[in-house]
Scaffold this active site. Structure first.
Site, mmCIF file in Angstrom:
data_model
loop_
_atom_site.group_PDB
_atom_site.id
_atom_site.type_symbol
_atom_site.label_atom_id
_atom_site.label_comp_id
_atom_site.label_asym_id
_atom_site.label_seq_id
_atom_site.Cartn_x
_atom_site.Cartn_y
_atom_site.Cartn_z
ATOM 1 N NE ARG A 139 -3.729 0.029 2.370
ATOM 2 C CZ ARG A 139 -4.941 -0.090 1.867
ATOM 3 N NH1 ARG A 139 -5.355 -1.252 1.436
ATOM 4 N NH2 ARG A 139 -5.743 0.942 1.797
ATOM 5 C CD1 TRP B 127 2.728 5.563 -2.712
ATOM 6 C CD2 TRP B 127 1.318 7.292 -2.584
ATOM 7 N NE1 TRP B 127 2.687 6.156 -3.947
ATOM 8 C CE2 TRP B 127 1.837 7.211 -3.901
ATOM 9 C CE3 TRP B 127 0.418 8.318 -2.282
ATOM 10 C CZ2 TRP B 127 1.476 8.113 -4.907
ATOM 11 C CZ3 TRP B 127 0.064 9.213 -3.276
ATOM 12 C CH2 TRP B 127 0.586 9.104 -4.577
ATOM 13 C CD GLU C 284 -2.780 -4.449 -17.887
ATOM 14 O OE1 GLU C 284 -3.151 -3.274 -17.841
ATOM 15 O OE2 GLU C 284 -2.428 -5.079 -16.878
ATOM 16 C CE LYS D 48 0.190 -5.643 -14.996
ATOM 17 N NZ LYS D 48 -0.479 -4.380 -14.897
ATOM 18 C CD GLU E 18 2.018 -1.228 -13.168
ATOM 19 O OE1 GLU E 18 1.646 -0.494 -12.254
ATOM 20 O OE2 GLU E 18 1.286 -2.107 -13.659
ATOM 21 C CE LYS F 236 -2.734 -5.217 -5.827
ATOM 22 N NZ LYS F 236 -2.408 -5.072 -7.240
HETATM 23 O O1 M6R Z 1 -7.774 -1.218 -7.230
HETATM 24 P P1 M6R Z 1 -8.062 -0.718 -8.609
HETATM 25 O O2 M6R Z 1 -8.333 -1.815 -9.564
HETATM 26 O O3 M6R Z 1 -9.151 0.313 -8.639
HETATM 27 O O4 M6R Z 1 -6.728 -0.014 -9.083
HETATM 28 C C1 M6R Z 1 -6.677 0.678 -10.296
HETATM 29 C C2 M6R Z 1 -5.252 0.993 -10.678
HETATM 30 O O5 M6R Z 1 -4.646 1.786 -9.710
HETATM 31 C C3 M6R Z 1 -4.425 -0.275 -10.885
HETATM 32 O O6 M6R Z 1 -4.990 -1.118 -11.845
HETATM 33 C C4 M6R Z 1 -2.995 0.103 -11.339
HETATM 34 O O7 M6R Z 1 -3.028 0.662 -12.620
HETATM 35 C C5 M6R Z 1 -2.056 -1.102 -11.273
HETATM 36 N N1 M6R Z 1 -0.801 -0.682 -10.754
HETATM 37 C C6 M6R Z 1 -1.779 -1.703 -12.588
HETATM 38 O O8 M6R Z 1 -0.880 -2.754 -12.549
#
Ligand code: M6R
Length: 609
Positions: free
Chosen positions: A27, A75, A482, A486, A489, A604
């Site tokens: 987190r 964070w 996507e 990936k 990030e 996350k």
């Molecule tokens: O918990 P959520 O699905 O709402 O999160 C959305 C995005 O923050 C999340 O998908 C983010 O883009 C990930 N780091 C992707 O790998």
């Protein structure tokens, strides 16, 4: 964003709190800290950087022995990630310690008033103001002081507070962000998420909006802001510690990629009736309301947005209902057209993403029917929606989403098929056939996973590249986005995804001799057009990495590297093409010596707008 733990019981609090923080580090990992109540004082230790820095500091000092404690992994929002800004924060007397997740929007006024009143604040955080406000209002009743402070706070927050005078009490408060109580035997827990205490208890109690929790070793009392005791919903978590551990893998992400076949099986399990048709009672919409729908709007962020895009292709194809997909952070600010004949689907792994939550709230104000597609039981998005379809992916710890996206896409296919079934836009035999294809997917993901060595080798080979492009058409396009996300990030590479037909309108200018371009080309009616796009790229020097279906040779002559996936219906192909994208990014980052589970600057669960 930010992980919080509180503990009251017979064990050494520092051990329980650190174990919880380890599980919540996904987190945020800008700093970490603990506070333990012992000998009528609050002993605080905190360090900038990852939890390991705090653990090292604790190992070099006298042991904390108290059995009541709180902890935090951060964070950063207000103030840089330094020791001084790390939580817990204390008041002037050093008796009150506070950890906080969220953003206190009126913090500047609060801080000013405190300073005028003679308080000395030492950090740049909004949280420290809370510690001093509790100090001012405290007259022996800690919960009453926290209640009184919460009434003055703007914004969103989870607070957990310990006080030197209370060796058997921790007080929590919640507005807009997640807080859950773990119900143990002779011990109790508070945390941002159940993973923090899953090693001690699988019984959890929901803490709702604007509620205050008094946690003691033998009781959990929840009140509203006026102090009235409220009943709470208790639930049992149906997974255990193993699911939240690495289980021999080097990184959680690698484990979570391998868990995808089982995760998709779980998403599908028990959702078919005896006639092989769908039963989605969770949708809680009457057949009449479904037939009345005029539009579907899907809101999401990041990878969940890509799942939502795949959902749009499926819903429109099968139901002919106009479906739009919106980046949640943009949605409510452009005054979207939404009404009571709109189905608003909020897709979110965590169910706590602030942007998605606000988009959902906006749509509900316009009287849209809302459905949460989420992995997290009891999350805010689930609780605030009219209905929730749980994706059942199990805990996802790596910051980069994998199995959550896979199960979200599966759930979106189910939504599309269910709407088609009820509206009669697809006959029952066709719905059954699509469901049979979906049930084949877990096995096909296993087959895809068994072929990934070629992808790992390629990722290692390309790992010094600083730019990688991804292109695709139709459902290959969201997977290009996507794949790029990936890689971006995890490996900090400039990676961009484009609809293949769009590259000639600008992005092709990025291509030079040797530029890697990943082409998502599962078998599809549009393959011949994709071939043309790839030829245009190769003519300019692109090195093409083509992901295509077994038995489809159309792209082979134009591929410098070929990755094969098993055959399935083209609409379902994202459930397979995504696998090499995940493996490629993880291996690329590993080859660069990066932390695959905790990429820089990210968290996350993104609970700030
Ligand atoms: O918990 P959520 O699905 O709402 O999160 C959305 C995005 O923050 C999340 O998908 C983010 O883009 C990930 N780091 C992707 O790998």
């Amino acid at each position: 964003m930010c992980g919080i733990v509180g503990y009251v019981g017979p064990k050494r609090a520092v051990d329980v709190v650190l174990e919880g923080l380890r599980r919540l580090e996904y987190r945020g990992y800008d700093s970490a800290g603990v506070a333990v109540v012992e000998n009528a004082t609050v002993d605080v230790e905190r360090r900038a950087g990852k939890l390991s820095n705090l653990e090292k500091a604790l190992s070099e000092r006298e042991q904390m022995t108290g059995t009541t404690g709180i902890g935090h992994t951060r964070w950063a929002t207000h103030g840089a990630p330094t020791d001084r800004n790390a939580h817990p924060h204390v008041d002037c007397t050093g008796k009150v310690a506070v950890v906080h997740n969220g953003t206190i929007e009126n913090f500047a006024e609060l801080r000013h008033a405190l300073e005028v009143g003679g308080h000395q604040l030492h950090s740049e955080t909004d949280t420290e103001a809370v510690a001093h406000m509790v100090e001012e209002r405290y007259d022996g009743d800690l919960a009453a002081a926290v209640r009184s402070v919460c009434k003055e706070l703007g914004g969103s927050f989870v607070l957990v507070v310990a006080h030197a005078d209370h060796p058997d009490l921790v007080v929590g408060a919640r507005r807009n962000l997640p807080l859950v109580a773990g119900v143990g035997e002779g011990e109790n827990f508070l945390a941002s998420d159940v993973t923090a205490f899953i090693g001690h208890t699988r019984n959890a109690r929901v803490v709702d909006q604007d509620q205050i929790v008094e946690l003691r070793s033998d009781s959990i009392t929840v009140t509203d802001l006026e102090g009235t005791v409220v009943d709470g919903e208790q639930y049992h978590v149906d997974w255990d510690t193993d699911a939240a551990e690495k289980g021999g893998y080097e990184f959680f992400m690698l484990k979570e990629i391998e868990e995808q076949p089982a995760a998709v099986r779980e998403t599908l399990a028990g959702r078919l009736d005896s006639k092989g048709l769908l039963r989605l009672d969770e949708l809680a919409l009457s057949d009449e309301d479904i037939r009345d729908l005029e539009q579907v709007v899907v809101v999401a962020c990041g990878s969940s947005y890509h799942s939502a895009m795949v959902g749009k292709y499926a819903i429109e194809r099968w139901t002919r209902i106009a479906t739009s997909v919106e980046i949640a952070s943009e949605f409510r600010y452009r005054d979207p057209v939404v009404n009571r004949r709109t189905l608003l689907v909020a897709v979110s792994q965590s169910g706590e993403t602030a942007d998605t939550l606000e988009a959902l709230r906006h749509a509900r104000q316009q009287r849209a029917w809302s459905l949460a597609v989420t992995n997290t039981v009891g999350s805010t998005v689930a609780r605030e929606s009219d209905a929730a379809l749980y994706t059942r992916g199990g805990p996802e710890v790596a910051v980069a989403s994998t199995k959550a996206v896979m199960t979200q896409m599966t759930a979106m296919y189910l939504v599309g098929l269910y709407l088609a079934q009820v509206r009669g836009t697809r006959d029952p035999d066709e719905v059954r056939a699509h469901l049979r294809d979906l049930q084949e997917i877990p096995h096909l993901i296993e087959e895809t996973l068994s072929r990934m060595e070629v992808v790992r080798e390629l990722a290692r080979d390309l790992s010094s590249e600083e730019r990688v492009l991804f292109i695709g058409r139709h459902v290959g396009y969201p997977m290009a986005l996507e794949g790029a996300l990936k890689l971006k990030e995890l490996a900090y590479v400039s990676a961009e995804g484009f609809p293949a037909g769009e590259i000639k309108h600008g992005p092709i200018a990025l291509v030079e001799q040797g530029t890697p371009v990943v082409v998502l080309a599962p078998r599809h009616a549009l393959t011949s057009k994709l071939v043309t796009n790839v030829q245009e790229l190769r003519a300019r020097g692109a090195r093409t990495i083509v992901v295509t279906t077994d038995g489809d040779d159309a792209m082979e002559p134009y591929a410098d590297h070929l990755i094969r996936i098993p055959d399935t219906k083209s609409l379902l192909s994202p459930l397979l093409t995504m696998v090499p994208m995940q493996v490629f990014a993880a291996e690329f980052a590993k080859a660069r010596g990066l932390d695959v589970d905790q990429p820089r600057n990210l968290a996350k669960s993104v609970t700030v707008e």
